[in-house]
Every structure is written in C-alpha cells, then in structure tokens.
Design a protein around this motif. Sequence first.
Motif, short mmCIF file in Angstrom:
data_model
loop_
_atom_site.label_atom_id
_atom_site.label_comp_id
_atom_site.label_asym_id
_atom_site.label_seq_id
_atom_site.Cartn_x
_atom_site.Cartn_y
_atom_site.Cartn_z
N GLY A 29 0.79 -1.22 0.00
CA GLY A 29 0.00 0.00 0.00
C GLY A 29 0.83 1.28 0.00
O GLY A 29 0.30 2.36 0.19
N LEU A 30 2.13 1.15 -0.22
CA LEU A 30 3.00 2.32 -0.22
C LEU A 30 3.01 3.04 -1.56
O LEU A 30 3.28 4.24 -1.62
CB LEU A 30 4.43 1.90 0.13
N ASP A 67 8.05 1.96 9.30
CA ASP A 67 8.45 3.36 9.47
C ASP A 67 8.28 4.16 8.19
O ASP A 67 7.95 5.35 8.23
CB ASP A 67 9.89 3.45 9.99
N ILE A 68 8.47 3.53 7.04
CA ILE A 68 8.22 4.23 5.77
C ILE A 68 6.74 4.55 5.66
O ILE A 68 6.36 5.64 5.20
CB ILE A 68 8.71 3.39 4.56
N GLU A 69 5.88 3.62 6.10
CA GLU A 69 4.44 3.90 6.11
C GLU A 69 4.15 5.14 6.95
O GLU A 69 3.37 6.01 6.54
CB GLU A 69 3.67 2.69 6.65
N SER A 70 4.80 5.23 8.12
CA SER A 70 4.60 6.40 8.99
C SER A 70 5.08 7.68 8.31
O SER A 70 4.41 8.71 8.38
CB SER A 70 5.36 6.22 10.31
N LEU A 71 6.23 7.60 7.65
CA LEU A 71 6.75 8.78 6.95
C LEU A 71 5.81 9.19 5.82
O LEU A 71 5.58 10.39 5.61
CB LEU A 71 8.16 8.50 6.42
N CYS A 72 5.27 8.22 5.12
CA CYS A 72 4.34 8.53 4.03
C CYS A 72 3.07 9.19 4.57
O CYS A 72 2.52 10.10 3.94
CB CYS A 72 4.00 7.27 3.24
#
Length: 159
Positions: A29-30, A67-72
């Motif tokens: 989902g990124l 963490d990339i999900e959080s950044l996105c």
Amino acid sequence: MVYRMLSISQLAKKAETTIDTIRFYEKKGLLLPKMKAINNYRYYDQGSLDKLSFILNCRSLGISIKDIESLCEELETPNQNCTKVNNLIKKHTKELDNRIKQLTSFKKQLDDLENLCGDNRKIENCYIIKKLEMNSWNSPQFNIMGVIRNAQIEKYKNQ
C-alpha cells in the motif's frame, strides 16, 4: 510541464529497481498506480516515480516498511511540524548504534576465532571448530584459554 504515463517496466527502469520491487510496495500500500487500464496494465506518473524514489532511499538507509508507512502518512500533512519524523529518525539511529555495537562484537569474536588456529591443523583438532561447537560462545564465563587447553589435552590423548 506534462509528463506522460509510465508502464511498470518503464517506472522500474527510471527508478533503477525491479518490477517485483514495485509490486511489493504496491501490495504494502506504499505505492499505487495512477491508473489501471482495462487490460489491467498499471500506469504511473511523475508523482509515482518521486514516491518510489523516496521509498527506495528510505530502504537504502535501512528504514523499515512500517516506518516508511509512517513517513508517508506524514507526507500527507505537509504543514505540520517535523517532530514525528525527527523522533522516527532518532529511533532508527539508536537502533543502528545498537546494531553497530553488535556487529563490532561479532567482528571481535571472529577475529578471536581467526587467531585460534593455523592452516596446518586437521579439522579434528581445529580450535575454531571446537569453539563454534560450544554452547557457551556468548557466555560471560567462557574462557578462550580453557578451550585451547582442552583442545591440546584431547590432541595429546589421541596421539
């Protein structure tokens, strides 16, 4: 400026990654295609390439998918302050510091192993093998001299 739509293979080429990597990030989902054609082909725009580059840069720094999900998510609200982003990076830096300590310890253990045995030994008398066979490798009471002494005793018993 008008950008033309990119197929998944064109996007992969421009981002210097693989189609499988793009599909992986899609499943997480990124990254979503800008549009899907009737034939189920995925098409991407410049924004997709920018986001994919962002994801790949994060991964190259060892940042987790979570963490990339959080950044996105943070990217969705660009007017807020950077506190969450800074905290995430601090957390990641601390994790890296811990990993570096662990790897430094591993390297020291490997250096110690390397110095245990010469090339002329037979495997049955190899101190490296004997050390690796022990359950107490990481034990604080492990005594390297004890391993060497025991290996030497066994060597003389078998002669």
